[in-house]
Each structure stands twice: as structure tokens, then as C-alpha cells.
Design a protein around this motif. Structure first.
Motif: not given
Length: 296
Positions: A128, A130, A133-134, A197, A199
Motif C-alpha cells: 500500500d 497510498r 503518496r498522500h 485504488p 497505488d
């Protein structure tokens, strides 16, 4: 939980044991079951953790009992207690109980994965990115590390470590399960089924449930330590001799289940052209790149 007893001595059938007798096996008996022969060494001490680890077996049949949320959360807490590279924590877990989704995962797995449909709980371990990246977007920085192969290997390694912690914890609570590499048979389709998602990458599955005591699944012998364990330097000369010994040991186990008795033949077949292209796994690198990994 019952186990299919193995032969205690070469060529001598072991008597069928009760579940209580299996639970009370000695360290020497645990080692004999794990290697299919008597060990010429003994542990300096013994404890419940070692006993849980050495009596592991894959479970594919379950009682009609739910695995509670509290149990799942306890298992996940054990998983999150595992080591994670540089504390990056790029792993997540998705728990599935919905029958339609389990059916879809089983369909992706193929004709030998029907047991997925009947598992009370299915966990998909996810690599994961995500969260990373956030945070990178919020900081206005480019996560260049995602362009390189190492980050994919870090994710795969962490997923394996976390999943193994989870299964050991589950087995210590009286549950059983089996890992599912079959979820990678078509990673793209699975990602769609699970609505993941871009990513977030499904990596390995794991069934969990209360083992059916009628399932005749035993402890599968592993490679002898003479072939597996090396001190200081790799002993290449030990490989051919020990492989022959292991072939003989595992043949006894496989014959009990009417399976091809040759471990070597099964391994080579798995690496052959037919098995390699039977699923979509040979396209896994393309899938990973589609999820934002460079694999340079």
C-alpha cells in the motif's frame, strides 16, 4: 485441530492419533513430523511458541463458525507487531467475508481454489503506497523511490512477514488457515473485484477459520537442515545428496494423499513453460508498473 500422522520410522506406518495426543506431542515428535525423520539434535528448551510454529499445517476445510471481529483485530495486532522496513509501514490488510467477493477471488484462483468460497474470513495482504503518496503530495515532493525495484521487494517482504505473524497468532488461538499465492493469478482483475485504488497492490491472500477436525491434512515435511542450513559458507556439495533423501521422505507423505510422489518433478513443473503461462502471473511486472512502480 487434528493432524495426519506421518511415519515415525522409514517404512513403518504411524498409528492414527487422537486430537488430544497430537496436542501433547513432545519436541522430538514435533521435529520428527516436521522433517519426516528423527532429528539428531534437540532444542535446548521448549515453549508454547515453538510448539505452535512446528505444528503448523495448511487448513482448507472449516467448521461453520464465524471468526469474530475481535479475533480478526487481535490477529491484525500481531501482524502489525512484525518488523517493517525503516518503519515505512507500506502494508495494509483487507478482510473479506462477503460471499460474492470470496467467490470472485476463488474464480481468479482457479479450479483448485474452491475452498476459498467456504473460508469464514479471507484476508488479502496489500502493498500500500497510498499513505506515502498522500504525504509526498502534501509535502510537494516526488516519491522517486517508487521508480525502483527495491520498493516492490520491500513491500513483498513486509507483506510476507506481517502475514506470517498473523497466521501464527491465529493458530495460537485455535484457528487454522492457508496462504493464497493464487490471488496473483490475475492481479488486475482482483484489483477490480476489490475496488482497490491505483497505488494499492494485492499481494497474497490468507484464509482463516476454525479447522474441520475431519480434514485429513498433515504436517508436510520440509527440506532437511543439511540442505537448508549453511554455516559461514554455502555448501553446494550437500545439495544433490540431501535432495535425494528428501525425495524419499516426501514421497511417503504425497502417497498418503494419492499425489505425484516426486517433489523434484513437481518443483520443475512449477517452473516450466506450461505452468508459467497458465495464469496471468507472467504479466505481473506490467501490472506493477500500471500501479505506479518503475521497477528500474
Amino acid at each position: 485441530m487434528t493432524e495426519q500422522p506421518l511415519r515415525r520410522c522409514q517404512g513403518t506406518p504411524a498409528p492414527r492419533e487422537t486430537a488430544a495426543a497430537v496436542e501433547q506431542r513432545t519436541p522430538a515428535e514435533r521435529l520428527h513430523a516436521r522433517y519426516g525423520r528423527e532429528a539428531d539434535w534437540q532444542p535446548p528448551e521448549w515453549n508454547e511458541t515453538l510448539d505452535v510454529l512446528l505444528r503448523h499445517r495448511s487448513v482448507r476445510r472449516y467448521l461453520d463458525r464465524e471468526v469474530s471481529d475481535e479475533t480478526v483485530r487481535t490477529v491484525i495486532a500481531a501482524a502489525q507487531s512484525a518488523s517493517t522496513s525503516s518503519n515505512q509501514q507500506i502494508i495494509s490488510a483487507l478482510v473479506i467475508r462477503d460471499q460474492h467477493k470470496k467467490d470472485a477471488v476463488a474464480e481468479i484462483g482457479g479450479p483448485f481454489q474452491k475452498h476459498i468460497r467456504h473460508a469464514p474470513a479471507l484476508i488479502i495482504w496489500l502493498v500500500d503506497f497510498r499513505r506515502a503518496r498522500h504525504l509526498a503530495d502534501a509535502a510537494g515532493r516526488e516519491p522517486v523511490g517508487l521508480d525502483y525495484l527495491d520498493i516492490a521487494l520491500v513491500g513483498a517482504c513486509d507483506a510476507g512477514i506481517h502475514a506470517q505473524n498473523a497466521l501464527v497468532a491465529a493458530e495460537s488461538l485455535g484457528l487454522g488457515g492457508v496462504f493464497l499465492g493464487s490471488v496473483r493469478n490475475d492481479s488486475g482483475q482482483l484489483a477490480q473485484v476489490l475496488e482497490l485504488p491505483e497505488d494499492v497492490i494485492p499481494f497474497v491472500g490468507m484464509e482463516l477459520g476454525h479447522p474441520d477436525p475431519q480434514e485429513e491434512a498433515g504436517i508436510k515435511p520440509r527440506l532437511p537442515q543439511e540442505s537448508f542450513l549453511h554455516f559461514e559458507t554455502y555448501d553446494a556439495d550437500a545439495v544433490p545428496e540431501q535432495l535425494a533423501a528428501y525425495e524419499a521422505t516426501l514421497a511417503e507423505y504425497y502417497r498418503d494423499y494419492d499425489m505425484d510422489p516426486s517433489w523434484g518433478r513437481r518443483l520443475v513443473s512449477r517452473l516450466g513453460e506450461k505452468a508459467t503461462f497458465a495464469t496471468q502471473r507472467h504479466k505481473l511486472a506490467d501490472f506493477l508498473r500500471s500501479r505506479g512502480l518503475g521497477l528500474k
